[in-house]
Enzyme design. Structure first.
Site, PDB file in Angstrom:
ATOM      1  N   ASN A   9      40.987  67.311 -19.070  1.00  0.00           N
ATOM      2  CA  ASN A   9      41.316  68.288 -18.520  1.00  0.00           C
ATOM      3  C   ASN A   9      41.337  69.090 -17.506  1.00  0.00           C
ATOM      4  O   ASN A   9      40.873  68.352 -16.163  1.00  0.00           O
ATOM      5  CB  ASN A   9      40.136  69.573 -18.984  1.00  0.00           C
ATOM      6  CG  ASN A   9      39.563  70.962 -18.071  1.00  0.00           C
ATOM      7  OD1 ASN A   9      40.908  70.963 -18.194  1.00  0.00           O
ATOM      8  ND2 ASN A   9      38.553  71.392 -17.900  1.00  0.00           N
ATOM      9  N   LYS A  11      42.869  71.742 -15.471  1.00  0.00           N
ATOM     10  CA  LYS A  11      42.305  72.799 -14.433  1.00  0.00           C
ATOM     11  C   LYS A  11      43.386  72.951 -14.027  1.00  0.00           C
ATOM     12  O   LYS A  11      44.370  72.643 -13.729  1.00  0.00           O
ATOM     13  CB  LYS A  11      41.085  72.303 -13.795  1.00  0.00           C
ATOM     14  CG  LYS A  11      39.674  71.976 -14.480  1.00  0.00           C
ATOM     15  CD  LYS A  11      38.810  71.251 -13.993  1.00  0.00           C
ATOM     16  CE  LYS A  11      37.299  70.840 -14.308  1.00  0.00           C
ATOM     17  NZ  LYS A  11      35.971  70.854 -14.081  1.00  0.00           N
ATOM     18  N   HIS A  95      35.184  77.148 -21.104  1.00  0.00           N
ATOM     19  CA  HIS A  95      34.776  76.427 -20.207  1.00  0.00           C
ATOM     20  C   HIS A  95      34.034  76.914 -19.273  1.00  0.00           C
ATOM     21  O   HIS A  95      34.151  78.036 -19.132  1.00  0.00           O
ATOM     22  CB  HIS A  95      36.119  76.011 -19.661  1.00  0.00           C
ATOM     23  CG  HIS A  95      35.628  74.230 -18.520  1.00  0.00           C
ATOM     24  ND1 HIS A  95      35.500  74.745 -17.206  1.00  0.00           N
ATOM     25  CD2 HIS A  95      35.950  73.168 -18.666  1.00  0.00           C
ATOM     26  CE1 HIS A  95      35.089  73.592 -16.547  1.00  0.00           C
ATOM     27  NE2 HIS A  95      35.379  72.332 -17.454  1.00  0.00           N
ATOM     28  N   GLU A  97      33.637  76.560 -16.189  1.00  0.00           N
ATOM     29  CA  GLU A  97      34.215  78.474 -15.310  1.00  0.00           C
ATOM     30  C   GLU A  97      34.804  79.178 -14.929  1.00  0.00           C
ATOM     31  O   GLU A  97      34.665  80.238 -14.684  1.00  0.00           O
ATOM     32  CB  GLU A  97      35.611  76.794 -14.610  1.00  0.00           C
ATOM     33  CG  GLU A  97      34.995  75.604 -13.736  1.00  0.00           C
ATOM     34  CD  GLU A  97      35.581  74.593 -13.591  1.00  0.00           C
ATOM     35  OE1 GLU A  97      36.816  74.455 -14.476  1.00  0.00           O
ATOM     36  OE2 GLU A  97      35.505  73.480 -13.840  1.00  0.00           O
ATOM     37  N   GLU A 167      28.332  70.162 -21.633  1.00  0.00           N
ATOM     38  CA  GLU A 167      29.115  70.024 -19.856  1.00  0.00           C
ATOM     39  C   GLU A 167      27.717  71.479 -19.456  1.00  0.00           C
ATOM     40  O   GLU A 167      27.611  72.439 -19.311  1.00  0.00           O
ATOM     41  CB  GLU A 167      30.020  70.498 -19.924  1.00  0.00           C
ATOM     42  CG  GLU A 167      31.667  69.336 -20.600  1.00  0.00           C
ATOM     43  CD  GLU A 167      33.060  70.035 -19.717  1.00  0.00           C
ATOM     44  OE1 GLU A 167      33.789  69.162 -19.538  1.00  0.00           O
ATOM     45  OE2 GLU A 167      33.311  70.894 -19.515  1.00  0.00           O
ATOM     46  N   GLY A 173      32.273  67.960 -12.140  1.00  0.00           N
ATOM     47  CA  GLY A 173      32.251  68.399 -10.661  1.00  0.00           C
ATOM     48  C   GLY A 173      31.577  67.905  -9.332  1.00  0.00           C
ATOM     49  O   GLY A 173      32.185  67.836  -8.472  1.00  0.00           O
ATOM     50  N   SER A 212      31.656  65.115 -14.981  1.00  0.00           N
ATOM     51  CA  SER A 212      31.522  63.676 -14.087  1.00  0.00           C
ATOM     52  C   SER A 212      31.714  62.079 -14.642  1.00  0.00           C
ATOM     53  O   SER A 212      30.703  60.765 -14.390  1.00  0.00           O
ATOM     54  CB  SER A 212      29.812  64.057 -12.613  1.00  0.00           C
ATOM     55  OG  SER A 212      30.040  64.632 -12.033  1.00  0.00           O
TER      56      SER A 212
HETATM   57  P1  PGA Z   1      34.557  66.493 -14.275  1.00  0.00           P
HETATM   58  O1  PGA Z   1      34.784  68.119 -14.974  1.00  0.00           O
HETATM   59  O2  PGA Z   1      34.683  65.645 -15.030  1.00  0.00           O
HETATM   60  O3  PGA Z   1      35.385  66.730 -13.011  1.00  0.00           O
HETATM   61  O4  PGA Z   1      33.061  66.780 -13.891  1.00  0.00           O
HETATM   62  C1  PGA Z   1      34.448  68.145 -16.839  1.00  0.00           C
HETATM   63  C2  PGA Z   1      35.130  69.425 -16.457  1.00  0.00           C
HETATM   64  O5  PGA Z   1      35.023  70.349 -16.203  1.00  0.00           O
HETATM   65  O6  PGA Z   1      35.322  68.896 -18.022  1.00  0.00           O
END
Ligand code: PGA
Length: 250
Positions: A9, A11, A95, A97, A167, A173, A212
């Site tokens: 992803n 983003k 997601h 976010e 998640e 992140g 992560s």
């Molecule tokens: P990350 O993000 O691997 O940077 O923690 C995962 C995601 O938001 O899908």
């Protein structure tokens, strides 16, 4: 047998130049990936560019979101049917976010999910609890609500061949990864919840872990019975790390 899926992803990252470089790095190491299916989800505007670059490499393409509408006066929106025209197989919906920064409700996520299914694409439905939810012992309640919104809208048949991504919001992140035991427990909860309605659908659905995930922790996570791959953010922006995670499934 559930084939592991490692989906990147991206983003809000990338440029025409950076994407070409990243994909050529991935292409160079692709032959080492023996087991996992790889997918890449770039920003909408780059879907055509990525589609051309990945060609017939076998890498799947996906989008990060879609509209909850199919057409009409909805400025700025992108419909699942349009995404399909660019060779996409997957669309991420819900997601964290989108849920938290753009205030998408469970109901809106369920509508988007329905659009994805109506377009014969595969939804990657993200679910997960915040740190606060977790501390309050509400992880399962929150995930149940997120799943029930979709189940209530299109029923269990909407989960045939779908993908779910667990998640935990506190792990995205942040560099803080869920322990394999915590992740497995939640994945098992998700599978059992679906199995209570259809054993077959639950047995076949792929449940990815996201938050992560990196080459150093991928193997332990992927070894868990109910973890069928990863949804990768930061580490998907480096060819070596993205492939490193995929290799952990070999
Ligand atoms: P990350 O993000 O691997 O940077 O923690 C995962 C995601 O938001 O899908």
């Amino acid at each position: 047998m559930r084939q592991p899926l490692v989906a990147g992803n991206w983003k809000l990252n990338g440029s025409l130049g950076a994407i070409s470089e990243l994909l050529s790095g991935i292409g160079e190491q692709l032959s080492a990936v023996k087991v996992a299916e790889l997918a890449i989800c770039p920003p909408f505007i780059y879907l055509g560019h990525v589609q051309r670059l990945i060609g017939k490499s076998g890498i799947s393409l996906g989008a990060q979101d879609c509209s909850d509408q199919d057409s009409g006066a909805y400025t700025g929106e992108v419909a699942a049917t349009m995404i399909k025209e660019f060779g996409c197989k997957y669309i991420i919906v819900g997601h964290s976010e989108r849920r938290h920064i753009y205030a998408e409700s469970n109901d809106r996520v369920a509508k988007k999910y329905e659009q994805v299914k109506n377009s014969q694409l595969v939804p990657i439905l993200c679910v997960g609890e915040t740190l606060r939810d977790r501390e309050d012992g509400r992880t399962e309640v929150i995930i149940a609500q997120q799943l029930d919104a979709v189940l209530g809208r299109i029923g269990i048949d909407g989960f045939v061949d779908a993908v779910i991504a667990y998640e935990p919001v506190w792990a995205i992140g942040t560099g803080e990864t869920a322990t394999p035991e915590h992740a497995q427990k939640v994945h098992e909860y998700i599978r059992n919840k679906l199995a209570a309605i259809s054993k077959d659908i639950a047995a076949n659905i792929r449940i990815l872990y996201g938050g992560s995930m990196k080459p150093e922790n991928a193997k332990q996570l992927l070894e868990q019975n109910d973890i069928d791959g990863g949804l990768i953010g930061g580490a998907a922006l480096k060819a070596k790390d993205f492939i490193g995670i995929a290799l952990a499934a070999n």
